[in-house]
Design a protein around this motif. Structure first.
Motif, PDB file in Angstrom:
ATOM      1  N   ALA A   1     -52.045  70.012   9.529  1.00 11.20           N
ATOM      2  CA  ALA A   1     -53.390  70.405   9.097  1.00 11.20           C
ATOM      3  C   ALA A   1     -53.562  71.914   9.038  1.00 11.20           C
ATOM      4  CB  ALA A   1     -54.432  69.791  10.038  1.00 11.20           C
ATOM      5  N   HIS A   2     -52.975  72.626   9.994  1.00  8.25           N
ATOM      6  CA  HIS A   2     -53.249  74.057  10.123  1.00  8.25           C
ATOM      7  C   HIS A   2     -52.099  74.967   9.689  1.00  8.25           C
ATOM      8  CE1 HIS A   2     -57.033  73.374  12.319  1.00  8.25           C
ATOM      9  NE2 HIS A   2     -56.413  72.343  12.855  1.00  8.25           N
ATOM     10  N   PHE A   3     -50.886  74.426   9.623  1.00  8.06           N
ATOM     11  CA  PHE A   3     -49.738  75.253   9.278  1.00  8.06           C
ATOM     12  C   PHE A   3     -48.944  74.682   8.105  1.00  8.06           C
ATOM     13  CE2 PHE A   3     -50.802  76.473  13.543  1.00  8.06           C
ATOM     14  CZ  PHE A   3     -50.478  77.828  13.628  1.00  8.06           C
ATOM     15  N   GLY A   4     -49.485  73.638   7.486  1.00  6.14           N
ATOM     16  CA  GLY A   4     -48.780  72.990   6.392  1.00  6.14           C
ATOM     17  C   GLY A   4     -48.412  73.918   5.263  1.00  6.14           C
ATOM     18  N   ASN A   5     -49.261  74.894   4.996  1.00  6.65           N
ATOM     19  CA  ASN A   5     -49.009  75.840   3.906  1.00  6.65           C
ATOM     20  C   ASN A   5     -48.540  77.204   4.405  1.00  6.65           C
ATOM     21  OD1 ASN A   5     -49.848  73.968   1.895  1.00  6.65           O
ATOM     22  ND2 ASN A   5     -51.988  74.469   2.308  1.00  6.65           N
ATOM     23  N   GLU A   6     -48.413  77.368   5.702  1.00  7.51           N
ATOM     24  CA  GLU A   6     -48.029  78.664   6.260  1.00  7.51           C
ATOM     25  C   GLU A   6     -46.549  78.742   6.640  1.00  7.51           C
ATOM     26  OE1 GLU A   6     -50.524  80.340   9.242  1.00  7.51           O
ATOM     27  OE2 GLU A   6     -52.331  79.352   8.494  1.00  7.51           O
ATOM     28  N   ILE A   7     -45.909  77.591   6.688  1.00  2.62           N
ATOM     29  CA  ILE A   7     -44.495  77.535   7.047  1.00  2.62           C
ATOM     30  C   ILE A   7     -43.688  77.175   5.812  1.00  2.62           C
ATOM     31  CG2 ILE A   7     -42.764  76.249   8.391  1.00  2.62           C
ATOM     32  CD1 ILE A   7     -44.916  75.927  10.571  1.00  2.62           C
TER      33      ILE A   7
ATOM     34  N   ILE B   1     -46.563  67.304   4.361  1.00  4.25           N
ATOM     35  CA  ILE B   1     -46.052  68.630   4.007  1.00  4.25           C
ATOM     36  C   ILE B   1     -45.073  68.499   2.845  1.00  4.25           C
ATOM     37  CG2 ILE B   1     -46.330  69.556   6.349  1.00  4.25           C
ATOM     38  CD1 ILE B   1     -43.314  69.083   6.767  1.00  4.25           C
ATOM     39  N   GLU B   2     -44.769  69.640   2.246  1.00  7.23           N
ATOM     40  CA  GLU B   2     -43.802  69.669   1.150  1.00  7.23           C
ATOM     41  C   GLU B   2     -42.423  69.957   1.742  1.00  7.23           C
ATOM     42  OE1 GLU B   2     -44.235  69.085  -2.070  1.00  7.23           O
ATOM     43  OE2 GLU B   2     -46.385  68.654  -1.810  1.00  7.23           O
ATOM     44  N   ILE B   3     -41.599  68.914   1.837  1.00  3.01           N
ATOM     45  CA  ILE B   3     -40.257  69.076   2.382  1.00  3.01           C
ATOM     46  C   ILE B   3     -39.308  68.128   1.670  1.00  3.01           C
ATOM     47  CG2 ILE B   3     -40.631  67.426   4.269  1.00  3.01           C
ATOM     48  CD1 ILE B   3     -38.840  69.318   6.003  1.00  3.01           C
ATOM     49  N   SER B   4     -38.110  68.616   1.372  1.00  3.18           N
ATOM     50  CA  SER B   4     -37.123  67.818   0.658  1.00  3.18           C
ATOM     51  C   SER B   4     -36.492  66.780   1.580  1.00  3.18           C
ATOM     52  CB  SER B   4     -36.027  68.734   0.096  1.00  3.18           C
ATOM     53  OG  SER B   4     -34.918  67.985  -0.367  1.00  3.18           O
ATOM     54  N   SER B   5     -36.148  65.638   1.013  1.00  5.11           N
ATOM     55  CA  SER B   5     -35.449  64.608   1.784  1.00  5.11           C
ATOM     56  C   SER B   5     -34.084  65.096   2.250  1.00  5.11           C
ATOM     57  CB  SER B   5     -35.286  63.334   0.942  1.00  5.11           C
ATOM     58  OG  SER B   5     -34.524  63.593  -0.226  1.00  5.11           O
ATOM     59  N   PHE B   6     -33.545  66.101   1.556  1.00  3.29           N
ATOM     60  CA  PHE B   6     -32.249  66.658   1.948  1.00  3.29           C
ATOM     61  C   PHE B   6     -32.344  67.456   3.249  1.00  3.29           C
ATOM     62  CE2 PHE B   6     -31.786  66.154  -2.704  1.00  3.29           C
ATOM     63  CZ  PHE B   6     -30.663  65.330  -2.718  1.00  3.29           C
TER      64      PHE B   6
END
Length: 245
Positions: A49-55, A90-95
């Motif tokens: 919620a708070h760091f999803g776009n900051e990392i 979050i936006e993260i690749s399955s790889f």
């Protein structure tokens, strides 16, 4: 050892999320072993919620310190819990995600996952090295899936072994002590009054502390931080929102 004591579980989640973001700052890939349990749920929700776009999640590679031998859709799966509370948000690749295949034969999977760690992680002293290992602690003093009645598994030569829950008999795949203690950083996430007695015994080296696997978490080359709420830390400090070095 550092103790970070907060007023509430939500504050623990905030403190750890900020710590995680700091570790994730930089250009290199970060290898992280995740924990199951109730406290990580709160942490993962807060982080998403708070760091999803900051990392920059493209740099983060996720693994699991332990996993129950159940399918990935099972409600007891640590992988499923992480998907529900973090990975799906979050936006993260399955790889970047290296799950323990809990649906497979436990012994074969322990061998396979040992090889995954050996292949994917950098090494220090010829042992795979995580940048961060997240740990929980059970009311019995267990951590990852190494329990007091099988504490000798901590010193196994393998990267991963099969453990058995002492009450349910459920099989689990778990990393061993040599992997935990070779990490650059190890973070305990412990909340609730039910953990206070074991926390006190381990931190103060009292009573039966030597019987608890969590007591064996002593990184050889990195830092150890306990993130706790005031309920879990009540036996060692009466001052919430404090940092004790």
């Amino acid at each position: 050892m550092k103790l970070k004591i907060s007023d509430s579980k939500e504050q623990v989640a905030k403190e750890f999320s900020e710590y995680f973001k700091e570790i994730a700052t930089g250009d290199k890939s970060i290898h992280v072993a995740l924990s199951g349990g109730s406290t990580p749920k709160i942490v993962f929700d807060y982080m998403a919620a708070h760091f999803g776009n900051e990392i920059d999640w493209s740099k983060i590679k996720f693994y699991w310190g332990d996993e129950r031998c159940v399918p990935p859709t099972d409600s007891e799966s640590n992988y499923k819990m992480t998907v529900d509370h973090l990975l799906s948000k979050i936006e993260i690749s399955s790889f970047n995600i290296f799950r323990v295949l809990g649906e497979n034969d436990p012994e074969g999977e322990a061998e396979r996952y040992s090889q995954v760690l050996d292949t994917e992680l950098p090494k220090l002293n010829e042992i795979p090295q995580f940048d961060l290992v997240m740990l929980g602690m059970g009311d019995d003093g267990h951590t990852v899936s190494i329990f007091p009645d099988s504490i000798s598994l901590w010193d196994a030569s393998e990267n991963c072994v099969v453990a058995t829950h002492p009450d349910s008999g459920q099989k689990r795949v778990t990393i061993t002590g040599k992997i935990v203690n070779n990490a650059k950083a190890v973070a305990f996430l412990v909340t609730g009054a039910g953990k206070a007695q074991k926390v006190q015994e381990i931190i103060k080296k009292e009573n039966d502390f030597a019987l608890y696997p969590a007591n064996l978490v002593q990184p050889s080359h990195g830092e150890l931080i306990w993130f706790m709420d005031k309920d879990a830390a009540k036996g060692i400090s009466q001052n919430p929102s404090s940092t004790i070095l």
